[in-house]
Scaffold this motif. Structure first.
Motif, short mmCIF file in Angstrom:
data_model
loop_
_atom_site.label_atom_id
_atom_site.label_comp_id
_atom_site.label_asym_id
_atom_site.label_seq_id
_atom_site.Cartn_x
_atom_site.Cartn_y
_atom_site.Cartn_z
N ASP A 147 -38.76 -43.47 37.87
CA ASP A 147 -37.73 -42.77 38.90
C ASP A 147 -38.59 -42.26 39.90
OD1 ASP A 147 -36.13 -40.86 40.09
OD2 ASP A 147 -37.02 -39.55 39.39
N SER A 148 -38.40 -43.76 40.73
CA SER A 148 -39.43 -44.17 42.42
C SER A 148 -38.66 -44.86 43.25
CB SER A 148 -40.20 -45.14 41.92
OG SER A 148 -39.95 -46.19 41.67
N PHE A 149 -38.72 -45.17 44.47
CA PHE A 149 -38.11 -45.47 46.14
C PHE A 149 -37.45 -46.75 45.27
CE2 PHE A 149 -38.30 -48.30 48.73
CZ PHE A 149 -37.65 -47.87 49.77
N ALA A 150 -38.37 -47.46 44.04
CA ALA A 150 -37.26 -49.14 43.53
C ALA A 150 -36.27 -48.67 42.34
CB ALA A 150 -38.43 -49.43 43.77
N GLY A 151 -36.39 -47.50 42.36
CA GLY A 151 -35.29 -47.34 40.98
C GLY A 151 -34.31 -47.13 40.94
N ILE A 152 -33.10 -47.49 40.06
CA ILE A 152 -31.62 -47.42 39.94
C ILE A 152 -31.76 -46.45 38.65
CG2 ILE A 152 -31.73 -49.63 39.03
CD1 ILE A 152 -28.83 -49.70 39.64
N ALA A 153 -30.77 -45.52 39.06
CA ALA A 153 -30.21 -45.03 38.01
C ALA A 153 -29.27 -45.27 36.82
CB ALA A 153 -29.19 -43.33 38.44
N PRO A 154 -29.20 -45.33 35.82
CA PRO A 154 -28.41 -45.42 34.61
C PRO A 154 -26.98 -45.50 34.62
CG PRO A 154 -30.26 -44.21 33.43
CD PRO A 154 -29.87 -43.86 34.79
N GLU A 155 -26.21 -44.82 35.83
CA GLU A 155 -25.00 -45.07 35.99
C GLU A 155 -24.72 -46.05 36.66
OE1 GLU A 155 -26.32 -40.69 35.88
OE2 GLU A 155 -26.81 -42.27 36.27
N SER A 156 -25.65 -46.32 37.42
CA SER A 156 -24.84 -47.54 38.73
C SER A 156 -25.36 -48.94 38.12
CB SER A 156 -26.38 -46.97 40.01
OG SER A 156 -25.99 -45.77 40.29
N ALA A 157 -26.18 -49.04 36.93
CA ALA A 157 -26.32 -50.34 36.56
C ALA A 157 -25.94 -51.55 35.63
CB ALA A 157 -27.41 -49.95 35.30
N LEU A 158 -24.41 -51.02 35.55
CA LEU A 158 -23.68 -51.44 35.36
C LEU A 158 -22.59 -52.70 36.09
CD1 LEU A 158 -22.00 -53.53 32.56
CD2 LEU A 158 -20.32 -50.77 32.62
N ALA A 159 -22.56 -51.79 37.36
CA ALA A 159 -21.87 -52.30 37.96
C ALA A 159 -22.95 -53.68 38.69
CB ALA A 159 -21.25 -51.30 38.89
N PHE A 160 -23.80 -53.05 38.94
CA PHE A 160 -24.58 -53.80 39.29
C PHE A 160 -24.85 -55.07 38.79
CE2 PHE A 160 -25.91 -51.06 42.53
CZ PHE A 160 -27.21 -51.75 43.93
N VAL A 161 -25.43 -55.17 37.52
CA VAL A 161 -25.28 -56.64 36.71
C VAL A 161 -23.86 -57.29 36.55
CG1 VAL A 161 -25.19 -57.02 34.04
CG2 VAL A 161 -26.06 -55.48 35.15
N LEU A 162 -22.29 -57.02 36.49
CA LEU A 162 -21.78 -56.96 36.65
C LEU A 162 -21.44 -57.93 37.81
CD1 LEU A 162 -19.24 -54.59 35.32
CD2 LEU A 162 -19.86 -56.63 33.76
N ALA A 163 -21.66 -57.34 39.04
CA ALA A 163 -21.57 -58.03 40.72
C ALA A 163 -21.86 -59.49 40.23
CB ALA A 163 -21.98 -56.85 41.44
N GLN A 164 -23.68 -59.07 39.76
CA GLN A 164 -24.66 -60.31 40.00
C GLN A 164 -24.42 -61.04 39.05
OE1 GLN A 164 -28.28 -58.09 38.32
NE2 GLN A 164 -28.30 -57.12 40.03
N PHE A 165 -23.51 -61.31 37.80
CA PHE A 165 -22.76 -62.22 37.22
C PHE A 165 -21.73 -63.24 37.91
CE2 PHE A 165 -25.44 -60.86 33.87
CZ PHE A 165 -26.18 -61.86 33.24
#
Length: 218
Positions: free
Chosen positions: A182-200
């Motif tokens: 839970d820091s400057f570099a973090g990402i909330a779990p709720e945001s994670a899936l969309a990021f991963v899908l966009a990356q693939f």
């Protein structure tokens, strides 16, 4: 294979340790100046990424990134007879390494070793940014001349930290690791899936574009 898997574990762990650790340090020293914090985080990530690729690439290919591993396997850059089992093992150790790196960074800065980020990163702009970041990363990986990949990948990620709205995670293992700090570099779990899908999605576009230039060069 054991040496390659260890290299992927160590490399991913140290990459996430550098990303999260520098994020914590930057947040503490920047006196609330987000630009200074991002610059410090960028520099630490670029330097660490270059060193890790240079030292571990001869052993495992220095993927440190499930998206890169899947694309490289799909394009035949991994051993043909056990390509997909090896891909699965790479992804497993990358994710495990990302968690270990996050825990190590948290421990070094005397915070809870395992915590969950509350930093929301969401919205169409963020998702598009991750797709762009991942597309560019895969293009650079596939088009880098022999012996130049470490410098070009590190340089691209450093630039993408600043020209993408998401600060260029471009790596599902990085998303997974950043959840646990839970820091400057973090990402909330709720945001994670969309990021991963966009990356693939972005990684597939980058691989396609690289193949177009390969055909044009023939």
């Amino acid at each position: 294979m054991p040496r390659a898997l260890l290299a992927e574990f160590v490399g991913t762990a140290m990459l996430l340790c550098a990303v999260i650790g520098s994020g914590i340090m930057a947040e503490r020293l920047s006196a609330g100046n987000a630009g200074v914090a991002l610059l410090a985080n960028t520099l630490a990530t670029v330097f660490a990424l270059y060193v890790l690729i240079e030292t571990l690439s001869p052993i495992s290919g220095a993927h440190f990134n499930p998206m890169a591993t899947v694309v490289l396997a799909w394009r035949g850059h991994m051993s043909a007879h056990d390509r997909w089992p090896l891909t699965a093992l790479y992804i497993l150790v990358q994710l495990t390494g990302a968690l270990a790196g996050a825990m190590l960074a948290n421990a070094m800065f005397d915070t809870s070793i395992l915590q969950v980020s509350s930093k929301m990163r969401t919205g169409p702009g963020q998702w598009l940014a991750e797709a762009v970041a991942a597309a560019g990363l895969m293009f650079v990986i596939l088009r880098s001349p022999t012996g130049r990949g470490s410098a070009l990948v590190a340089a691209y990620i450093g630039a993408a930290y600043w020209f993408t709205a998401s600060t260029s995670f471009a790596n599902p293992a990085a998303v997974f690791g950043r959840i646990w700090s839970d820091s400057f570099a973090g990402i909330a779990p709720e945001s994670a899936l969309a990021f991963v899908l966009a990356q693939f999605a972005g990684g597939a576009v980058g691989a396609w574009l690289a193949s177009v230039f390969e055909r044009e060069a023939l």
